[in-house]
Design a protein around this motif. Sequence first.
Motif, PDB file in Angstrom:
ATOM      1  N   VAL A  15      48.332  23.193  63.665  1.00 25.28           N
ATOM      2  CA  VAL A  15      49.525  23.833  63.131  1.00 25.28           C
ATOM      3  C   VAL A  15      49.087  25.136  62.477  1.00 25.28           C
ATOM      4  N   GLY A  16      49.649  26.238  62.944  1.00 24.41           N
ATOM      5  CA  GLY A  16      49.262  27.540  62.412  1.00 24.41           C
ATOM      6  C   GLY A  16      50.475  28.405  62.158  1.00 24.41           C
ATOM      7  N   LYS A  17      50.282  29.714  62.247  1.00 22.09           N
ATOM      8  CA  LYS A  17      51.382  30.648  62.062  1.00 22.09           C
ATOM      9  C   LYS A  17      51.114  31.890  62.897  1.00 22.09           C
ATOM     10  N   ALA A  18      52.212  32.555  63.269  1.00 22.65           N
ATOM     11  CA  ALA A  18      52.115  33.770  64.079  1.00 22.65           C
ATOM     12  C   ALA A  18      52.931  34.872  63.411  1.00 22.65           C
ATOM     13  N   LEU A  19      52.393  36.079  63.440  1.00 24.37           N
ATOM     14  CA  LEU A  19      53.039  37.233  62.828  1.00 24.37           C
ATOM     15  C   LEU A  19      53.808  37.998  63.901  1.00 24.37           C
ATOM     16  N   GLN A  26      55.958  29.700  61.410  1.00 24.05           N
ATOM     17  CA  GLN A  26      55.116  28.529  61.651  1.00 24.05           C
ATOM     18  C   GLN A  26      55.092  28.222  63.146  1.00 24.05           C
ATOM     19  N   ALA A  27      53.940  27.777  63.635  1.00 24.51           N
ATOM     20  CA  ALA A  27      53.786  27.548  65.071  1.00 24.51           C
ATOM     21  C   ALA A  27      52.796  26.429  65.324  1.00 24.51           C
ATOM     22  N   PHE A  28      53.038  25.713  66.416  1.00 23.56           N
ATOM     23  CA  PHE A  28      51.998  24.858  66.978  1.00 23.56           C
ATOM     24  C   PHE A  28      51.141  25.737  67.887  1.00 23.56           C
ATOM     25  N   VAL A  29      49.848  25.549  67.816  1.00 23.03           N
ATOM     26  CA  VAL A  29      48.942  26.344  68.650  1.00 23.03           C
ATOM     27  C   VAL A  29      48.002  25.413  69.392  1.00 23.03           C
ATOM     28  N   ARG A  30      47.907  25.622  70.698  1.00 24.65           N
ATOM     29  CA  ARG A  30      46.900  24.919  71.496  1.00 24.65           C
ATOM     30  C   ARG A  30      45.943  25.983  72.023  1.00 24.65           C
ATOM     31  N   MET A  31      44.680  25.862  71.639  1.00 27.51           N
ATOM     32  CA  MET A  31      43.667  26.811  72.097  1.00 27.51           C
ATOM     33  C   MET A  31      42.932  26.207  73.284  1.00 27.51           C
ATOM     34  N   GLU A  36      42.320  31.129  75.492  1.00 26.41           N
ATOM     35  CA  GLU A  36      43.713  31.501  75.682  1.00 26.41           C
ATOM     36  C   GLU A  36      44.571  30.575  74.828  1.00 26.41           C
ATOM     37  N   LEU A  37      45.712  31.071  74.342  1.00 26.76           N
ATOM     38  CA  LEU A  37      46.507  30.329  73.368  1.00 26.76           C
ATOM     39  C   LEU A  37      47.883  29.989  73.915  1.00 26.76           C
ATOM     40  N   ASP A  38      48.281  28.711  73.753  1.00 22.98           N
ATOM     41  CA  ASP A  38      49.674  28.301  73.913  1.00 22.98           C
ATOM     42  C   ASP A  38      50.276  28.266  72.522  1.00 22.98           C
ATOM     43  N   ILE A  39      51.388  28.990  72.319  1.00 21.16           N
ATOM     44  CA  ILE A  39      52.019  29.058  71.008  1.00 21.16           C
ATOM     45  C   ILE A  39      53.456  28.562  71.131  1.00 21.16           C
ATOM     46  N   PHE A  40      53.854  27.644  70.232  1.00 18.50           N
ATOM     47  CA  PHE A  40      55.195  27.069  70.230  1.00 18.50           C
ATOM     48  C   PHE A  40      55.856  27.360  68.887  1.00 18.50           C
ATOM     49  N   PHE A  41      57.099  27.859  68.918  1.00 15.77           N
ATOM     50  CA  PHE A  41      57.807  28.233  67.690  1.00 15.77           C
ATOM     51  C   PHE A  41      59.300  27.992  67.913  1.00 15.77           C
ATOM     52  N   THR A  42      60.105  28.023  66.841  1.00 19.00           N
ATOM     53  CA  THR A  42      61.513  27.632  66.943  1.00 19.00           C
ATOM     54  C   THR A  42      62.495  28.799  66.915  1.00 19.00           C
ATOM     55  N   ASP A  43      62.041  30.016  66.730  1.00 24.27           N
ATOM     56  CA  ASP A  43      62.941  31.158  66.587  1.00 24.27           C
ATOM     57  C   ASP A  43      63.342  31.695  67.961  1.00 24.27           C
ATOM     58  N   PHE A  44      64.608  31.461  68.330  1.00 21.46           N
ATOM     59  CA  PHE A  44      65.076  31.893  69.647  1.00 21.46           C
ATOM     60  C   PHE A  44      65.136  33.409  69.756  1.00 21.46           C
ATOM     61  N   ASP A  45      65.404  34.127  68.654  1.00 17.04           N
ATOM     62  CA  ASP A  45      65.488  35.584  68.709  1.00 17.04           C
ATOM     63  C   ASP A  45      64.165  36.188  69.179  1.00 17.04           C
ATOM     64  N   ILE A  46      63.057  35.632  68.702  1.00 18.57           N
ATOM     65  CA  ILE A  46      61.742  36.114  69.133  1.00 18.57           C
ATOM     66  C   ILE A  46      61.576  35.911  70.631  1.00 18.57           C
ATOM     67  N   TYR A  47      62.001  34.721  71.084  1.00 18.89           N
ATOM     68  CA  TYR A  47      61.875  34.419  72.506  1.00 18.89           C
ATOM     69  C   TYR A  47      62.759  35.337  73.344  1.00 18.89           C
ATOM     70  N   ASP A 102      63.450  21.133  61.592  1.00 18.12           N
ATOM     71  CA  ASP A 102      62.879  21.837  62.749  1.00 18.12           C
ATOM     72  C   ASP A 102      62.511  20.901  63.892  1.00 18.12           C
ATOM     73  N   ARG A 103      62.488  19.612  63.631  1.00 13.33           N
ATOM     74  CA  ARG A 103      62.047  18.678  64.679  1.00 13.33           C
ATOM     75  C   ARG A 103      63.102  18.484  65.762  1.00 13.33           C
ATOM     76  N   GLY A 104      64.351  18.806  65.436  1.00 13.27           N
ATOM     77  CA  GLY A 104      65.404  18.663  66.438  1.00 13.27           C
ATOM     78  C   GLY A 104      65.640  19.928  67.239  1.00 13.27           C
ATOM     79  N   LYS A 105      64.956  21.000  66.898  1.00 12.97           N
ATOM     80  CA  LYS A 105      65.157  22.278  67.597  1.00 12.97           C
ATOM     81  C   LYS A 105      64.263  22.372  68.836  1.00 12.97           C
ATOM     82  N   PRO A 106      64.689  23.188  69.792  1.00 13.66           N
ATOM     83  CA  PRO A 106      63.770  23.483  70.908  1.00 13.66           C
ATOM     84  C   PRO A 106      62.614  24.349  70.412  1.00 13.66           C
ATOM     85  N   TRP A 107      61.446  24.098  70.935  1.00 15.80           N
ATOM     86  CA  TRP A 107      60.248  24.867  70.564  1.00 15.80           C
ATOM     87  C   TRP A 107      59.878  25.763  71.751  1.00 15.80           C
TER      88      TRP A 107
END
Length: 439
Positions: A15-19, A26-31, A36-47, A102-107
């Motif tokens: 569990v990390g964070k992305a700027l 806050q983000a889940f990160v798989r290295m 190479e990084l897989d990053i998961f976050f809940t903010d749809f505007d960023i996506y 945040d657990r019910g949101k899409p990541w």
Amino acid sequence: MSMTNLNLNTEISFVGKALFGEGWHQAFVRMQSDLELDIFFTDFDIYSKKEIPAVIEGSIEEWTITAQRCLKVTYKGFKYFNQLVEDINLRADQAEIIPLIDRGKPWWHMIVRPQTVDFIKIGCGDVVPDEWGINFYPEDANKALFNLLHEGSRDPHGLPHIFADVDSSIYFKNRQGWTITSVRDKIKLIPSILTLFAGSPLSYTSLIGRNDRDVIYVRANYISSRNSFVCPGTFNGHAYINDSALVEFKTTFTGIIDRVNDNPDREKIGIILSYFEELYTALHEETRRAFSFQLIEAIARYKGIKIKNSLMNNIKENLLKKYSKKLCPNCFSLLNSELQPETDGFEPYIEQALDVIGAKETFKLNPAVVKDIARRYRNEVFHGNFFDDMTEIEKRLDELPENLTVLLQAVASVLGAHFLLSLDFSQLTALKRKMYQVT
């Protein structure tokens, strides 16, 4: 295949964070094992805006991780929380960090290729490493620079267990007390300076700080463009340190880097050093010969030393010769008065460079001839002219060694080492090195 020279033993999740912009998320990160990084976050505007993270941070085991300077970003849709936890193998205590809301949101999922990933051992942020190790790219450059820099054991060093690789870095003592922060400020300058002694452009794939042999800092640097390091010539000529001065150079190396880094003319020095990359990677021999003079002239101007460049005088002489019979005495006298003899304060330094290389005696060269040939190539290649008298040029070339291009590169490199790095000519020599092809 990873182009960082560092790989993980296995992929890791945290569990990390992305700027994004000015805000941390806050983000889940798989290295992945290749960093190479897989990053998961809940903010749809960023996506929806396909924003690019400036920094990704987190921690695993005894390491803090910072990834930055994204080279590539791919957006991949989303996963729901339970699926995400299962897919990236998050531990229960990691999943519980996420608020219930945040657990019910899409990541939303993105894949990032960062240029650099820094690992700092927790609790060692203020510790000054007592030695630094660098692995250079292209790999063949490590052979060329090993004797120049390496101190200590020649055996590969061990790395922390999270890494799959053996540490075969070139190590030098941290005599200037570089902190982790300060070495990151200098790391681009180090390969740039060492280009003079490698005969090719350089980067680095890893930077490692050790204290009492224990690794406390690791940086992996991804090489994004291999083609930037291709030297098309079979051989290149470059400066080197002679055997009698090698020990002294090793002990003063970090001081040389600091001296250039702190120089008020650092930007000018950096520009001239970048010209050497062009010198070594220019496609045609004629261009490399022309660049040699361009560099010699740039170094002379940087030091405020007059270098004789008689192109204007040649033009005037040709005009005078062509129109001498058509000019009245007054016009002829006026034009003739413009043909002032030029002095050259730089020829003695070219002569010293030729002495260092050993070419002066071997080929019976003098600095005026070498400079004149290089200047002529510069004028023809970069000024868009053509040789007026190829017979004259070919005659001059017959008097010079076959490996003229290598010789001119070496002269320029020796002068660069002397004037840009403040190395005495007595410390310098030159090498002709067979070039590699990056594959």
